[in-house]
Design an enzyme around this catalytic site. Structure first.
Site, short mmCIF file in Angstrom:
data_model
loop_
_atom_site.label_atom_id
_atom_site.label_comp_id
_atom_site.label_asym_id
_atom_site.label_seq_id
_atom_site.Cartn_x
_atom_site.Cartn_y
_atom_site.Cartn_z
N ASP B 236 -3.43 -4.46 0.86
CA ASP B 236 -2.99 -3.09 0.63
C ASP B 236 -1.67 -3.10 -0.18
O ASP B 236 -1.56 -3.86 -1.14
CB ASP B 236 -2.86 -2.36 1.98
CG ASP B 236 -2.82 -0.85 1.86
OD1 ASP B 236 -3.89 -0.22 1.86
OD2 ASP B 236 -1.72 -0.29 1.73
N TYR B 382 3.65 6.06 -2.25
CA TYR B 382 2.59 6.51 -3.16
C TYR B 382 3.17 7.32 -4.31
O TYR B 382 2.83 7.09 -5.47
CB TYR B 382 1.54 7.34 -2.40
CG TYR B 382 0.70 6.51 -1.46
CD1 TYR B 382 1.20 6.12 -0.22
CD2 TYR B 382 -0.57 6.10 -1.80
CE1 TYR B 382 0.46 5.34 0.64
CE2 TYR B 382 -1.33 5.31 -0.94
CZ TYR B 382 -0.82 4.94 0.27
OH TYR B 382 -1.56 4.16 1.12
N HIS B 439 -10.61 -3.96 5.67
CA HIS B 439 -9.35 -3.81 4.95
C HIS B 439 -8.17 -4.47 5.67
O HIS B 439 -7.14 -4.71 5.05
CB HIS B 439 -9.09 -2.32 4.77
CG HIS B 439 -7.87 -1.99 3.95
ND1 HIS B 439 -7.83 -2.18 2.59
CD2 HIS B 439 -6.66 -1.50 4.30
CE1 HIS B 439 -6.64 -1.79 2.13
NE2 HIS B 439 -5.91 -1.38 3.14
#
Lengths: 462, 462
Positions: B236, B382, B439
């Site tokens: 990630d 982000y 993930h």
């Protein structure tokens, strides 16, 4: 050799033209109305067959005192919202410093006078009836005729809000519509529902309740109240649902007026794309400012459509985060009343919230979501409408035969020019560009929206 | 006439080939390292000049009892989450019925034994130091050598989590890394920071703190601890930040291993596009299942990237909604531990949460976000990374000279084949495809990730 290339080229061009023409014809062809079940049941699964209760009953929107007390106590928690980055205003979303002010006002001022706000919300007449398994709330405002003056012709009007709005947006607009004025030969009898899943209207228990299915419920509501010929007005989802009502039920819709006209048919999308590249072909130069091209459009999608993306894909996750969470809910909803009123307000530390609205107005709207616990069901309209099964109905390709009027307010997120609207609205009798106003004109500029609306009605000459 | 067409065609083809070749060369050219200020200050604006406190101090992660008591009382509120639509499982996001179970367990079981959980979280050694104005928390796990056995060579490792993860993901992985095993000639000295703005690490007060700037801080942390040659591992954001560390500081990074290798350089994106259309050119047929083409990719963006869209554009709005909101936070975070572990889990009423994890594991991770109030600052990564100013640095186009290893776990959202990774990873010495895992492999399959990692290290032969 050269001759072969030439033949290949000519053949290729011929094929391209043929394919293009065929597709253009297909795109231009008006779509057919899909076959929807007009009595489809959307309530919770029952053991017994469903029997609709057709009664229309007055509806009491009173909030229990303990709900208000609990809300005050929630708002008394120390606000832990993260301090904003230095100098960002509303560019990263709702500024935590402004949120602290809103929460303080809400708790100490607004809720201290809640009974007054509640009386204000009750000043219009609220009703509820059951449609297709859902309890639907609506305001019914009857026209006032003035004694001694010639009686005006009454036109019924279905008036629909969007997200994150409520019927509260219409509290200054409705009295204008129901009161005779020199500007109009008509006066209006207004039905303003809470959309299903919004405010006091029940949401679906089943999947598949998208914009077309909501349109069926809204039309059934008008029939229930006794109107089989009516006008439609709306913005945001109200515009889209209204467009579906008008497309699906031409026998019922006299006229359609919107402050957010769009054309999502394939031809509309193609023309919108072309208009972005060649604006002068599509846009009257005096309104060039309204149409900002493809770069602006994609920039807007990236910067302003995150909420729609998450609501269309994970409405329950974001719903779980906002429900019973007054500060989060106010932040999430009121961000839109800042940015959608004017994207320039993103630069202001307070988001310009009180430039166009009062905290009381804004909190009335937030309160309706809060006390009805309806934020999750409201957001599901995105997931149910932005999905392949809904697009497959192709309601967007069904032209609206009714006379239509499109009002554009300057700061709306995006505008669609008349030339792009053409195949969806073959009877566009009114089109306007206003120098101010944003996404919520009924709330922000009710008189201006009223003037625009009656100007449409006069031109349409119903 | 035909001759003219032929000439035009030949000219057009020539131009296309030339432009294509030029662009291909431009795309293929390795990028230059951007010139970043390695001491840039990210703390709140000061009146005095900043003086970095270089001390490394043990850090106490204890939570004040009143925070736990307050959390219990928040979790005692009746849960008002909207009932899910009938039969949807986790397809609309976190199912409210499952949320009720999680909240009940959290309140009645997990928090009742909080002191035990807290002791568990303390079993690794926590430290804090100040880097560029930010207090950075990290776990420092020293290798164990076994008496009587030959001493293994020690390699320092920067181990980084992502969003919505924490260092808690590594609690079973780290002991494997620090303990000598037959599978490895090496043993590892692990530095596992909380990313800036995550958990116990302070977030930036200023805009512009994106993935490259975070990489600078992480490298400075390694220098501070005393390592100027180290390995990097992550998934990630940990993978992306690690990729930036390796691209920006080849003099420090011995090797890079990731369970989410990507190549966001223009050439990488072009090849990924081509690989979607012509998979057989790019993908070894035995791993064809891992690479699902463009339709799947865009479907995933629509269905699974809403969170990233809103976090990149309005992190503070969604942050305001989640901060100090334990049920909303658990729903928002744990949705990812369901869907990203296996997208098929969306079909299950309970999201398959406990198929791979225990509630205790999952709630440990949620607790770290909750008690540190860090959800907003975590989501700003982000907005600061998915922005033009960050893309302009073009770190993605700087090849990683260090030896690299890429592990692919079957249920990761999207995979990138070796052929697409090539220009970013010229020294890709290890590439693997695992039949299970999602993930969060360090959390879900720590032994398998360890085996993969040491297999990379053996091949790299540092």
């Amino acid at each position: 050799m050269a001759n072969i290339w030439a033949r290949i080229l000519v053949a290729a061009v011929t094929i391209l033209v043929a394919v293009g023409y065929k597709n253009y014809r297909d795109l231009s062809a008006p779509g057919k109305r899909p076959d929807l079940d007009n009595q489809e049941y959307w309530g919770p699964t029952l053991k017994e067959p469903y029997r609709e209760n057709k009664a229309i009953l007055p509806f009491d929107i009173s909030v229990k005192p303990e709900v208000i007390e609990d809300l005050v106590s929630q708002l008394r928690r120390p606000l832990k919202a993260q301090a904003p980055l230095e100098g960002v205003g509303f560019k990263y979303g709702f500024n935590a410093n402004e949120l602290a002010k809103v929460v303080k006002y809400w708790r100490d001022t607004y809720l201290a006078k809640w009974s007054e706000r509640e009386q204000y919300l009750k000043k219009l007449d609220h009703y509820q009836t059951e449609i297709q398994g859902l309890k639907i709330h609506f305001i019914h405002a009857k026209p006032k005729q003035v004694k001694g003056q010639k009686t005006k012709k009454v036109l019924p009007l279905l008036l629909m809000h969007g997200w994150p709005g409520t019927v509260r947006e219409f509290y200054d607009f409705i009295p204008l519509l129901t009161t005779p004025s020199d500007k109009s030969d008509y006066v209006f009898e207004v039905i303003a529902p809470s959309l299903p899943g919004y405010g006091w209207s029940q949401g679906s228990s089943k999947t598949g309740f998208g914009v077309a299915q909501v349109a069926v419920v809204m039309r059934n509501l008008m029939l229930r109240v006794g109107f089989d010929k009516f006008l439609v007005q709306g913005g945001d989802w109200g515009s889209l649902i209204g467009s579906n009502v008008a497309s699906l039920f031409p026998e019922n819709v006299l006229g359609y007026h919107s402050n957010m006209c769009g054309n999502n048919s394939p031809m509309g999308q193609l023309r919108l794309l072309l208009a972005s590249f060649f604006p002068s072909w599509y846009v009257d130069s005096q309104y060039a400012d309204f149409y900002k091209g493809l770069g602006h459009f994609f920039g807007t999608i990236m910067e302003e459509m995150g909420y729609a993306h998450i609501q269309a894909s994970k409405p329950d996750t974001i719903g779980n985060a906002l429900i019973d969470n007054p500060t989060g809910l106010a932040s999430y909803i009121l961000e839109k009343f800042s940015t959608w009123t004017n994207t320039e307000f993103r630069l202001l530390p307070d988001g310009g919230l009180t430039k166009k609205f009062t905290y009381d107005q804004l909190l009335d709207n937030v309160m309706i979501y809060y006390v009805t616990n309806s934020i999750t069901t409201s957001m599901r309209l995105y997931s149910e409408s932005m999905v392949a099964s809904q697009f497959a109905l192709a309601v967007d390709s069904v032209p609206i035969q009714a006379k239509a009027g499109c009002a554009r307010f300057a700061h709306e997120i995006t505008h669609v020019p008349d030339s792009v609207l053409a195949n969806k609205f073959p009877n566009l009798v009114h089109s306007s560009h206003h120098k101010d106003g944003g996404h919520f004109p009924a709330f922000e500029l009710p008189q201006q929206l009223y003037d625009d609306f009656v100007s449409f009605v006069q031109k349409a000459n119903f």
